[in-house]
Design a protein around this motif. Structure first.
Motif, PDB file in Angstrom:
ATOM      1  N   VAL A 138       0.839  -1.204   0.000  1.00 61.68           N
ATOM      2  CA  VAL A 138       0.000   0.000   0.000  1.00 61.68           C
ATOM      3  C   VAL A 138       0.874   1.255   0.000  1.00 61.68           C
ATOM      4  CG1 VAL A 138      -1.687   1.315   1.338  1.00 61.68           C
ATOM      5  CG2 VAL A 138      -1.930  -1.166   1.129  1.00 61.68           C
ATOM      6  N   LEU A 142       0.896   4.212  -2.855  1.00 61.82           N
ATOM      7  CA  LEU A 142       0.476   5.577  -2.553  1.00 61.82           C
ATOM      8  C   LEU A 142       1.631   6.575  -2.610  1.00 61.82           C
ATOM      9  CD1 LEU A 142      -1.992   4.912   0.415  1.00 61.82           C
ATOM     10  CD2 LEU A 142      -2.499   5.145  -2.029  1.00 61.82           C
ATOM     11  N   MET A 232      -3.451  -2.069  -6.232  1.00 56.61           N
ATOM     12  CA  MET A 232      -3.833  -0.771  -5.661  1.00 56.61           C
ATOM     13  C   MET A 232      -3.763   0.321  -6.728  1.00 56.61           C
ATOM     14  SD  MET A 232      -4.658   0.218  -2.496  1.00 56.61           S
ATOM     15  CE  MET A 232      -4.804   1.694  -1.487  1.00 56.61           C
ATOM     16  N   LEU A 236      -7.019   2.457  -8.061  1.00 57.07           N
ATOM     17  CA  LEU A 236      -7.038   3.914  -7.918  1.00 57.07           C
ATOM     18  C   LEU A 236      -7.347   4.630  -9.232  1.00 57.07           C
ATOM     19  CD1 LEU A 236      -4.001   4.511  -5.516  1.00 57.07           C
ATOM     20  CD2 LEU A 236      -6.440   4.731  -4.987  1.00 57.07           C
ATOM     21  N   ARG A 245     -13.668  10.614  -4.936  1.00 55.68           N
ATOM     22  CA  ARG A 245     -12.919  11.855  -4.725  1.00 55.68           C
ATOM     23  C   ARG A 245     -13.775  13.071  -5.050  1.00 55.68           C
ATOM     24  NH1 ARG A 245      -7.591  10.772  -3.852  1.00 55.68           N
ATOM     25  NH2 ARG A 245      -6.746   8.812  -4.694  1.00 55.68           N
ATOM     26  N   ASP A 251      -8.691  11.396   1.580  1.00 54.35           N
ATOM     27  CA  ASP A 251      -7.804  10.390   1.004  1.00 54.35           C
ATOM     28  C   ASP A 251      -7.784   9.114   1.846  1.00 54.35           C
ATOM     29  OD1 ASP A 251      -7.136  12.007  -1.102  1.00 54.35           O
ATOM     30  OD2 ASP A 251      -5.275  12.755  -0.205  1.00 54.35           O
ATOM     31  N   ARG A 252      -7.857   9.252   3.151  1.00 53.11           N
ATOM     32  CA  ARG A 252      -7.836   8.078   4.019  1.00 53.11           C
ATOM     33  C   ARG A 252      -9.039   7.173   3.733  1.00 53.11           C
ATOM     34  NH1 ARG A 252      -5.399   6.773   8.782  1.00 53.11           N
ATOM     35  NH2 ARG A 252      -4.437   8.841   8.852  1.00 53.11           N
ATOM     36  N   HIS A 255      -8.638   5.631   0.156  1.00 54.08           N
ATOM     37  CA  HIS A 255      -7.574   4.643   0.043  1.00 54.08           C
ATOM     38  C   HIS A 255      -7.874   3.365   0.821  1.00 54.08           C
ATOM     39  CE1 HIS A 255      -4.556   8.115  -0.889  1.00 54.08           C
ATOM     40  NE2 HIS A 255      -5.273   7.767  -1.929  1.00 54.08           N
ATOM     41  N   ALA A 259     -10.529   1.617  -1.896  1.00 54.28           N
ATOM     42  CA  ALA A 259      -9.500   1.032  -2.765  1.00 54.28           C
ATOM     43  C   ALA A 259      -8.907  -0.245  -2.165  1.00 54.28           C
ATOM     44  CB  ALA A 259      -8.393   2.064  -3.023  1.00 54.28           C
TER      45      ALA A 259
END
Length: 347
Positions: A138, A142, A232, A236, A245, A251-252, A255, A259
């Motif tokens: 992850v 990211l 991942m 995304l 989004r 984002d937390r 993600h 995701a």
């Protein structure tokens, strides 16, 4: 043995995504598992029939033809092939594979003695691979532009490329020889829980377990990390992530709630298959560290042509693969809603 494991993997690959009832799905998987076990049992039986002569191994070269014929009749080796195979399957279902030609003990007793060591080694290695590999994957996805993510990818390339025995030797050299922090062989102090001998309840047992478990987990860890990173990045780029989004989600949440959950679907399959591989192919690690598990027992059986032990090991590993893949397939119903129960004629 490799042919049997390949056959099992091919027959037990996850079914295509389609709506099906839980009962039909489970029955189909059980039927496939039974077919795999029969195929592996046939291969194991062929070891008895065509790899050497067990009669010669038991009575020696100096036995008379009459003695060999009598022993062959006592063992049922003079009967027709289907009769012998049916008897072999019946005994295998009961966990009986005869006597070890090298040690003169029941094979089932030898397997039960070595099984705890192999299971503990494989489970600890699997936990290490998951607990470390998923977060690393992850992070690499990211933060793919940072030097730290590039360093993780370099580490994963080394982990996939280096052979297991070399990793084990390097760890022994550094931590057992140079630093003298950890022991390099054996299981250490054990605690008896009924018939189960475990080293997980003693400090000395953990010290002996750390190096072989780390060695066994390196390849699986880097494989999981690279898989999680690739999945991942693909997730995304999907439309529903862009929509999440656009809704203003943090984002937390994007993600880790959206995701990552979808990333774990293929990871479940790989992890399940790799857990079986950890148990099946711990042979090299157990040999390097003289870990008294089933892998070391199998290597010794190959060296002395101990066919009953080889056949029992092959059948047990196939059973482990079948059970693990059945559990993995059932987990799909929890993670992926496309495989959950659907009514006949519904969508």
């Amino acid at each position: 043995m490799a042919l049997a494991l390949w056959l099992g993997a091919r027959l037990l690959l996850p079914l295509p995504y389609r709506s099906t009832s839980m009962t039909v799905f489970l029955l189909r998987r059980l039927a496939q598992g039974a077919l795999v076990m029969l195929s592996v049992a046939l291969i194991a039986f062929m070891l008895f029939r065509y790899v050497g002569d067990p009669v010669v191994s038991m009575v020696g070269q100096d036995a008379t033809p009459e003695q060999r014929a009598q022993l062959r009749a006592d063992l049922g080796l003079d009967q027709a092939f289907p009769v012998q195979f049916a008897r072999f399957v019946g005994q295998a279902v009961q966990g009986e594979f005869g006597l070890s030609l090298r040690q003169g003990r029941k094979v089932s007793a030898l397997i039960l003695e070595r099984l705890p060591a192999t299971l503990e080694l494989a489970l600890v290695a699997a936990v290490l691979a998951l607990v470390i590999g998923i977060p690393m994957g992850v992070y690499a996805a990211l933060r793919r532009g940072r030097w730290s993510a590039q360093a993780l990818m370099l580490f994963s390339l080394l982990g996939v490329s280096l052979p297991t025995f070399l990793i084990g030797i390097l760890l022994i050299l550094v931590f057992a020889v140079w630093l003298n922090w950890l022991p390099s062989f054996g299981r250490g102090e054990l605690v008896a829980l009924g018939h189960w001998q475990t080293g997980l309840l003693t400090l000395d047992g953990w010290r002996h377990l750390l190096l072989p478990a780390t060695t066994l987990s390196i390849f699986q860890l880097t494989l999981i990390m690279r898989l999680v990173r690739a999945e991942m990045l693909e997730v995304l780029r999907t439309d529903y992530i862009r929509f999440a989004r656009a809704r203003g989600l943090s984002d937390r949440v994007v993600h880790f709630r959206h995701a990552l959950k979808n990333t774990l679907v293929p990871v479940i399959t790989i992890t399940g298959l790799q857990l079986g591989s950890l148990i099946a192919f711990a042979i090299i690690t157990e040999t390097v560290f003289q870990w008294p598990g089933m892998g070391l027992l199998f290597i010794q059986a190959v060296t002395f042509a101990d066919i009953p032990v080889m056949a029992a090991y092959l059948c047990l590993i196939a059973l482990i693969f079948v059970v693990i893949n059945l559990i993995v397939d059932l987990l799909y119903f929890v993670v992926d809603p496309r495989l959950r129960v659907g009514k006949p004629g519904g969508h």
